[in-house]
Scaffold this motif. Sequence first.
Motif, mmCIF file in Angstrom:
data_model
loop_
_atom_site.group_PDB
_atom_site.id
_atom_site.type_symbol
_atom_site.label_atom_id
_atom_site.label_comp_id
_atom_site.label_asym_id
_atom_site.label_seq_id
_atom_site.Cartn_x
_atom_site.Cartn_y
_atom_site.Cartn_z
ATOM 1 N N ALA A 8 6.192 2.614 37.735
ATOM 2 C CA ALA A 8 5.371 3.460 36.954
ATOM 3 C C ALA A 8 4.987 2.774 35.561
ATOM 4 C CB ALA A 8 5.735 4.941 36.554
ATOM 5 N N PHE A 9 6.160 2.413 34.654
ATOM 6 C CA PHE A 9 5.536 1.707 33.639
ATOM 7 C C PHE A 9 6.948 0.866 33.391
ATOM 8 C CE2 PHE A 9 6.477 5.958 32.639
ATOM 9 C CZ PHE A 9 7.792 6.130 31.992
ATOM 10 N N ALA A 10 7.165 0.230 32.113
ATOM 11 C CA ALA A 10 8.191 -0.533 31.855
ATOM 12 C C ALA A 10 8.730 0.057 30.537
ATOM 13 C CB ALA A 10 8.169 -1.874 31.517
ATOM 14 N N VAL A 11 10.037 0.299 30.236
ATOM 15 C CA VAL A 11 10.906 0.676 29.076
ATOM 16 C C VAL A 11 12.224 -0.376 28.631
ATOM 17 C CG1 VAL A 11 12.159 2.238 28.017
ATOM 18 C CG2 VAL A 11 10.411 3.083 29.536
ATOM 19 N N LEU A 12 11.813 -0.999 27.633
ATOM 20 C CA LEU A 12 12.819 -1.968 27.204
ATOM 21 C C LEU A 12 12.890 -3.182 28.146
ATOM 22 C CD1 LEU A 12 15.679 0.358 25.738
ATOM 23 C CD2 LEU A 12 13.802 -0.695 24.513
ATOM 24 N N GLY A 13 11.912 -3.363 28.546
ATOM 25 C CA GLY A 13 11.635 -4.424 29.727
ATOM 26 C C GLY A 13 12.193 -4.078 30.858
ATOM 27 N N GLN A 14 12.636 -3.060 31.125
ATOM 28 C CA GLN A 14 13.007 -2.607 32.532
ATOM 29 C C GLN A 14 12.156 -1.727 33.333
ATOM 30 O OE1 GLN A 14 15.915 -3.380 34.150
ATOM 31 N NE2 GLN A 14 16.503 -4.585 32.354
ATOM 32 N N PRO A 15 11.802 -1.878 34.421
ATOM 33 C CA PRO A 15 10.764 -1.062 35.263
ATOM 34 C C PRO A 15 11.199 0.336 35.407
ATOM 35 C CG PRO A 15 11.874 -2.413 36.710
ATOM 36 C CD PRO A 15 12.352 -3.036 35.319
ATOM 37 N N VAL A 16 10.304 1.249 35.349
ATOM 38 C CA VAL A 16 10.761 2.592 35.708
ATOM 39 C C VAL A 16 10.005 3.115 36.995
ATOM 40 C CG1 VAL A 16 10.582 5.313 34.868
ATOM 41 C CG2 VAL A 16 11.200 3.245 33.045
ATOM 42 N N LYS A 17 10.795 3.593 37.925
ATOM 43 C CA LYS A 17 9.954 3.943 39.104
ATOM 44 C C LYS A 17 9.710 5.350 38.964
ATOM 45 C CE LYS A 17 13.332 1.533 42.070
ATOM 46 N NZ LYS A 17 14.183 1.438 43.103
ATOM 47 N N TRP A 18 8.574 5.759 39.714
ATOM 48 C CA TRP A 18 8.034 7.177 39.704
ATOM 49 C C TRP A 18 9.156 8.228 40.157
ATOM 50 C CZ3 TRP A 18 3.654 8.340 37.579
ATOM 51 C CH2 TRP A 18 2.777 7.495 37.461
ATOM 52 N N THR A 19 9.703 7.806 41.186
ATOM 53 C CA THR A 19 11.063 8.608 41.341
ATOM 54 C C THR A 19 11.998 8.960 40.463
ATOM 55 O OG1 THR A 19 12.080 6.889 42.695
ATOM 56 C CG2 THR A 19 10.834 8.580 43.880
ATOM 57 N N ASP A 20 12.395 7.856 39.684
ATOM 58 C CA ASP A 20 13.345 7.963 38.654
ATOM 59 C C ASP A 20 12.693 8.962 37.537
ATOM 60 O OD1 ASP A 20 15.633 7.519 37.089
ATOM 61 O OD2 ASP A 20 14.910 5.634 36.240
ATOM 62 N N MET A 21 11.358 8.784 37.185
ATOM 63 C CA MET A 21 10.698 9.337 36.053
ATOM 64 C C MET A 21 10.574 11.004 36.303
ATOM 65 S SD MET A 21 7.122 8.752 34.356
ATOM 66 C CE MET A 21 6.405 9.262 35.858
ATOM 67 N N VAL A 22 10.089 11.120 37.505
ATOM 68 C CA VAL A 22 9.658 12.493 37.877
ATOM 69 C C VAL A 22 11.113 13.446 38.123
ATOM 70 C CG1 VAL A 22 8.752 14.062 39.944
ATOM 71 C CG2 VAL A 22 7.556 12.009 38.998
#
Length: 215
Positions: A8-22
């Motif tokens: 979905a986007f990156a945080v502190l250089g780490q990718p954030v998956k949609w499943t992780d976020m939702v």
Amino acid sequence: MNWLNDTAFAVLGQPVKWTDMVGNLLGLAALALGWRRSMWTWPVQLLSAVVLVAAYLSGHLAGLVGKQGIVVAAAVWGWYQWQRGRRSSGDIAVRFATGRERALLVGATALATVGLAELFLAVPELSWSPWADAYIFVGTLAAMYAQARGWVEFWFAWIAVDIVGVPLAFTSGYTFSGLTYVIYFVLVLLGLRAWWLRTRTPRAVGTAVLQGATA
């Protein structure tokens, strides 16, 4: 539905998956609802767990997948317990566990953690972090059992689980999960305070307490 595991986007250089976020946003909502003793905490927890299972499966995190599987089962049981308590008293009563109940919960949690860790050690394919995974798996079950029974100790159990779960999430690349747990911690403290104060509030005669609910 492959997009669910896309970034979905990156945080502190780490990718954030949609499943992780939702999944984690739903988890935050469930925790806030639990703080307010709303029945909606259980279906929202269940939905959060289903979404996070999809996230952690792709990362081969057996302990975290198992944790969410426990959340699904416990959410169904907890929903039933709270409905039962509300039908008998008109409210969701909360209390501190008795000394015996607390000792049994801690003892059972410790024994189950050791047993599960030994299983993970014997079958390496089940877990990359046997002790951490076992601790999270069993600790989550203990926390949700305490929540379903209306015990204030459930908040302390979540704190204990997060102490291991947060570092594991960061080191496993689930940065959003780790950052979300910072907010979790604040909600846990607020929830702990609210439930603690609730135990000091006199209830009308005849109000049933969840301690009568059967396991």
